[in-house]
Design an enzyme around this catalytic site. Structure first.
Site, short mmCIF file in Angstrom:
data_model
loop_
_atom_site.label_atom_id
_atom_site.label_comp_id
_atom_site.label_asym_id
_atom_site.label_seq_id
_atom_site.Cartn_x
_atom_site.Cartn_y
_atom_site.Cartn_z
N SER A 281 2.41 2.50 4.60
CA SER A 281 2.01 1.51 3.59
C SER A 281 1.16 0.44 4.25
O SER A 281 0.59 0.52 4.95
CB SER A 281 3.20 1.18 2.81
N ASP B 95 -4.10 -1.99 -0.69
CA ASP B 95 -3.09 -1.86 0.48
C ASP B 95 -3.54 -0.65 1.32
O ASP B 95 -4.23 0.22 1.19
CB ASP B 95 -1.61 -1.90 0.13
N ASP C 103 -2.20 2.16 2.05
CA ASP C 103 -1.91 3.76 1.51
C ASP C 103 -2.31 3.77 0.23
O ASP C 103 -2.20 4.85 -0.41
CB ASP C 103 -0.78 4.27 1.62
N ASP D 151 -1.71 2.62 -2.95
CA ASP D 151 -0.95 2.47 -4.17
C ASP D 151 -0.82 0.94 -4.73
O ASP D 151 -0.11 1.01 -5.81
CB ASP D 151 0.53 3.26 -4.03
N SER E 183 4.42 -7.03 -6.33
CA SER E 183 3.67 -6.55 -5.05
C SER E 183 2.50 -5.75 -5.44
O SER E 183 1.62 -5.76 -4.42
CB SER E 183 4.72 -5.59 -4.23
N HIS F 63 2.25 -2.99 -7.08
CA HIS F 63 2.61 -1.55 -7.65
C HIS F 63 2.73 -1.65 -9.12
O HIS F 63 3.59 -2.32 -9.87
CB HIS F 63 3.83 -1.13 -7.18
#
Length: 498
Positions: free
Chosen positions: A122, A258, A260, A262, A345, A347
């Site tokens: 990540s 970010d 990866d 997500d 964050s 998500h």
């Protein structure tokens, strides 16, 4: 028989190349993270794959799994070691190649496969690796599954079987087609798309162009050395780079992804970063105007506006604060059949429509652009400025070893519980509320609050503060929290502070 992993082996030795090494602390609350070479070797990754295949069978799921890898110099080799372990435990493995994490989640639905194992660290710095896993789409593992996986792997309790392997050529085209199948934006938006040279750079510009945006690419070339900054849209270094590009190109907004893919960070047309929890309030306003009495879930790091915003109150929106962490948030959003879940964050979890319950930075980016599309004549800064004013910190993370961080948090929770019981003041005010579902969130009488919790994926603590009163009160809350942390010598330096 495959041997039980050792917690430590010396590199450049016979044992290192012929025995599995897995440091136990790499099994975290809801995924796995290790420093590759120092805390896990390739045989250790193979053991992880064998353990995961064994656990899938224990959970009663068909032994069939999707896997992909992010763009780090070592991720492909780690994935193939994982695949070897999965196949030796009897799994049919669907390999989608280089991918962002949500592409692997999408493949579970698209290929009708129950399980997933995405090789990614990540947003962690180079040197880290990890695996995000699930066996019940769209959910990913929580503490129960991770605890059992740890037990299986460390004790070498592996099942064996004859697995198989399928490679899905050019799989990203299917993912991109799904993301862009809706009608294009009516409004032409100029958007800075920043990827920090991470995996999302291979896909994000194409997706945003396909929905009708004019894209200004920023650090979208793949480079696993991350030469500019770590691709983390919570870090101010990345946000400031996006700010500079937005101002230079007079863009409508900047979007940062970010490592990866997500998560999504946002910078408005004036170059000001909008922390993801505030973006969540804006999206909640937009979505609850279309769907009255909407239910949302937000993590304990998020702004208090979800409870106090007059627009959300007028539209009947209901919000529950829940544990930080993509697996916790995903699960709770699914359990409550909430319209969406928002985490500070970045998500975001959208249920149908527009998502499938998992976190996808590109789905979030599209939702933000569609929100602007439904607000003709208004800019991103207009929507931000329409929110009640609060002063919020970024996520701040002092170092704390994995072996000691939970003990520190237990002590901090007890400190604030005792303060509340004794009627003690925090930052010169009485305590109005304590939330201890995940660390401790202490709220003062004037609504100013501070949170301390243990990071679930790094040897760190997490500190966030906010005040609806003033910037000075925000700093006072930080000092009140920090003075408690400094009583514990195990707590080290912050990655960033206010």
């Amino acid at each position: 028989m495959f041997p039980p992993p050792k917690p430590l082996l010396l590199p450049n030795t016979y044992a290192y190349e012929s025995e599995p090494m897995v440091k136990p602390t790499g099994f975290r609350e809801y995924d796995a993270r290790w420093l590759f070479g120092k805390e896990i070797n390739l045989m250790g990754v193979q053991a992880l794959g064998m353990g995961l295949g064994t656990l899938i069978a224990e959970l009663g799921q068909p032994k069939e799994i999707v896997t992909g890898h992010d763009f780090r110099g070592y991720s492909a080799s780690i994935k193939y070691a994982l695949i070897a372990g999965l196949m030796s435990s009897g799994c049919k493995v669907h390999d989608i190649g280089l991918a962002v994490t949500p592409m692997a989640y999408f493949a579970q639905f698209d290929l009708d496969v129950p399980c997933v194992a995405m090789v990614t660290a990540s947003h962690n710095d180079n040197g880290w690796t990890g695996v995000k896993m699930g066996a019940n789409r769209p959910l990913t593992f929580g503490p129960d599954e991770m605890g059992r996986l740890k037990e299986i792997v460390l004790n070498a309790q592996f099942a064996s079987g004859a697995g198989s392997y399928v490679f899905h050529e050019n799989y990203p085209a299917r993912y991109i087609a799904d993301l862009t199948k809706h009608a294009k934006l009516a409004r032409k938006l100029k958007v800075v798309v920043a990827c920090g040279n991470g995996t999302a750079g291979a896909f994000a510009p194409q997706v945003m162009e396909a929905i009708g945006c004019e894209v200004i690419p920023l650090d979208t070339e793949l480079d696993h050395t991350f030469p500019k900054y770590n691709p983390n849209p919570e870090d101010m270094e990345m946000l400031h780079a996006i700010r500079d590009a937005v101002l230079q190109h007079k863009a409508d907004l900047g979007l940062g992804f970010d490592g990866d893919g997500d998560r999504c960070g946002v910078v408005d047309d004036t170059g000001e970063e909008i922390f993801a929890d505030k973006v969540g309030v804006m999206l909640a306003r937009d979505m609850s105007a279309i769907t009255p009495d909407a239910q949302f879930v937000v993590d304990v790091k998020s702004t208090g506006l979800f409870h106090t915003d007059p627009v959300l109150q007028a539209q009947g929106a209901r919000t529950e604060y829940w544990k930080t962490g993509h697996s916790y948030m995903k699960r709770r959003t699914n359990e409550l059949k909430a319209l969406a879940g928002f985490e500070k964050s970045g998500h975001f979890f959208f249920n149908v429509p527009p998502g499938r319950g998992y976190d996808d930075g590109l789905v979030s980016a599209i939702a933000i652009c569609e929100m602007l599309d439904r607000a003709p004549g208004k800019s991103m800064s207009d929507l931000k400025n329409a929110l009640p004013k609060t002063w919020s910190s970024p996520t701040m993370s002092p170092h704390c070893d994995d072996e000691t961080k939970y003990g520190v948090i237990d002590a901090v929770v007890k400190h604030f519980e005792a303060a509340q019981a004794n009627g003690d003041k925090v930052a010169a005010q009485p305590i109005r509320d304590l939330v201890t579902v995940n660390g401790v969130r202490v709220t003062c009488e004037d609504g100013s609050w501070g949170l301390v919790r243990a990071s679930s994926n790094k040897p760190e603590l997490v500190v966030v503060v906010e005040s609806p009163v003033s910037e000075a009160r925000m700093h006072e809350m930080f000092e009140a929290v920090n003075v408690v942390l400094r009583r514990h010598p195990e707590v080290g330096a912050y990655n960033q502070t206010i």
